[in-house]
Design a protein around this motif. Structure first.
Motif: not given
Length: 574
Positions: A537-547
């Protein structure tokens, strides 16, 4: 001799299954391969196949594979003869035995798709059955379906299947499993008393079961068990279980158990066992049947040895064939048309999983034994050898003798159908084991892992409970020159010793299987983590950009998979 005219026509290198088919031609009665010419193949007395990952082209002074569009990277490469250094007794290359024994290195390709490399061992030890054998199996299946009609007991595991899949076996079935302290076994029913029952009461009750475990200082312990009646679908037992030792990891992502969930648990494992025994072994009734997915894991968590089991991981097929087992969520989506295990970090629900097993068994019973299988049926290389006549003395089917000498316990893995299995702790024991079995066996397989281990290629196998931790950013490191040289010298000596002891007219097949898999594994781990985060359910904004997983990462993964699939093959007859 290699048939270069045929190899040129191939779109890629010789595959691992080509190596398997070559072995079956030499040992059994399989047709000859078209990419190799073997004169007087029946004069070959036995075959020894060695899987040795870690032998790199540079160790034999071979040129890198051509990358030019006009050069064919699949043709066998001539191996330069090794030379002694003028100033010392050292050879010019690290593995002089291979260079002085074999004339060519043939490029090979491991199985897989664009983003993954599949198991080299599975590809070597499993192959599609022939058309004639498939017809025989279909006829036998139709006959058995008529005989059993719609009885779920058709799918009960046989004793050999239980042994092969590492099930805990009751003592009255076979003397192969010694119950440790704390274990119980379902008592053996009195057949005479069951036969006296009315016909409708002679049928066994069937229950689906699923367990969840948490990690304690003693390893994984049972923390929840759910049991559902097959006919009614009613939950007859659903219990949280208090582990005997403090929990150090709730494994919530898979178990669904949290500290809050388990805080109220007072039931102990012996109490669970006592309750289940009343269900599994009812008075004046036949022993109940248990249904589960990879049910041996649940029985080990319960510390119960039970004789009557149905395993949905075995009655349904993996699309790539045995010995691979399909996942429960995939099976339920594929054949029952619904999604399970969608709670992400919330973990699995044992009631949901047990109901999925019931649905899958009912679908199997309703549609027949062929339901949930794939058009290409697979069998073990040893089953294929078992149908062939012996090469010497005109022996009939079943006369060929085979052996697997490997690390760990090959008897419960790829060697389960071999005549002999030798479990080894290191490469030295592999050499001793191969030398021990060669005189009395037609085919011997051995695996050396010392070189791959020093190179850092051998990593702990990932599981749901403990996925392998691989850095997705750092590049794989290289061993020290001294450690690498020591491993190369050890392997060279071991191969010299083994070869010197082989009887004349023994075909020696050495293959590396694959190249360095570490970068591919790291990228796949990163891709899997990103996909799991999105599914939860996470969006790309919720994930560290490095990941993040990008298109560039996807291209790099495909390149690394292509590199990892490359291997080498060495063929000769002593």
């Amino acid at each position: 001799m290699y048939v270069n005219g045929e190899i040129v026509k191939r779109r890629d290198a010789v595959h691992v299954d080509d190596i398997r088919d070559l072995v079956l031609h030499l040992v059994a009665d399989a047709p000859p391969p078209n990419w190799l010419r073997i004169d007087q193949s029946r004069a070959i007395q036995r075959v020894v196949a060695l899987l040795i990952p870690g032998i790199l082209p540079s160790f034999l002074d071979l040129p890198p594979l051509p990358t030019s569009a006009t050069s064919n990277p699949n043709l066998p490469i001539a191996i330069p003869l090794p030379e002694l250094s003028p100033s010392s007794s050292d050879w010019s290359i690290p593995l002089p035995f291979i260079a002085s024994t074999f004339s060519h290195a043939c490029p090979t390709r491991a199985p897989g798709d664009q983003t993954r490399m599949y198991s080299v061992l599975s590809a070597f030890f499993q192959g599609p059955v022939s058309g004639d054998e498939k017809k025989k199996r279909i006829q036998a299946r139709i006959a058995s379906e008529r005989a059993f009609d719609k009885d779920p007991s058709l799918y009960l595991m046989t004793l050999p299947q239980m042994i092969e899949n590492d099930y805990p076996i009751p003592s009255y079935m076979a003397d192969v499993f010694e119950k440790p302290p704390g274990w119980v076994e379902t008592p053996q029913p009195a057949v005479e008393s069951i036969l006296l029952l009315p016909t409708e009461r002679q049928r066994s009750n069937i229950y689906a079961i699923d367990c969840e475990m948490c990690m304690t200082e003693d390893g994984k312990e049972l923390t929840r068990v759910c049991m559902i009646d097959y006919v009614s679908g009613i939950v007859i037992y659903d219990q949280l279980v208090k582990p005997s030792k403090p929990v150090i990891d709730y494994l919530t992502r898979w178990s669904g158990i949290t500290a809050e969930t388990l805080a109220s648990a007072t039931t102990t494992l012996p109490q669970v066992q006592s309750h289940l025994m009343n269900i599994l072994s009812p008075p004046n009734a036949p022993t109940s049947i248990l249904v589960g997915h990879s049910l041996e894991s649940d029985l080990k968590a319960l510390k119960i040895a039970h004789p009557r089991c149905i395993d949905t991981a075995l009655i349904y097929h993996h699309p790539r064939g045995r010995p691979l087992k399909p996942g429960l969520a995939w099976l339920t989506r594929k054949w029952a048309g619904r999604e399970i295990q969608t709670r992400g970090e919330g973990g699995h629900d044992p009631e949901e999983d047990a109901r999925a097993c019931i649905d899958l068994l009912k679908l199997k019973v309703g549609n027949g034994a062929g339901f949930g299988e794939f058009k290409t049926d697979y069998e073990s290389i040893f089953e294929r050898m078992g149908r062939a006549a012996g090469r010497k003395g005109g022996g009939g089917p079943g006369s060929l003798r085979s052996a697997v000498v490997d690390h760990g316990n090959p008897a419960v893995m790829h060697g389960s159908r071999a005549t002999t299995c030798v479990a080894c702790a290191d490469d030295r024991e592999v050499v001793e084991g191969v030398l021990q079995v060669v005189p009395s066996h037609d085919f011997v397989f051995g695996r050396f892992t010392g070189l791959a281990d020093v190179l850092g290629w051998v990593t702990p196998k990932a599981s749901n409970d403990a996925p392998t931790a691989i850095s997705a950013t750092a590049n794989p490191s290289s061993p020290s020159p001294a450690d690498l040289a020591s491993a190369q010298q050890t392997l060279n000596t071991q191969l010299q010793t083994l070869y010197a002891a082989l009887p004349a007219r023994t075909a020696l097949v050495i293959f590396t299987g694959h190249s360095d898999p570490r970068r591919m594994s790291a990228l796949n781990a990163r891709k899997s983590a990103f996909d799991s985060a999105i599914k939860s359910g996470k969006t790309a904004e919720d994930i560290d950009k490095a990941d993040w997983w990008t298109a560039a990462d996807g291209r790099e993964l495909e390149e690394e998979v292509a590199k990892a699939k490359r291997g080498l093959l060495f063929l000769g007859v002593k």
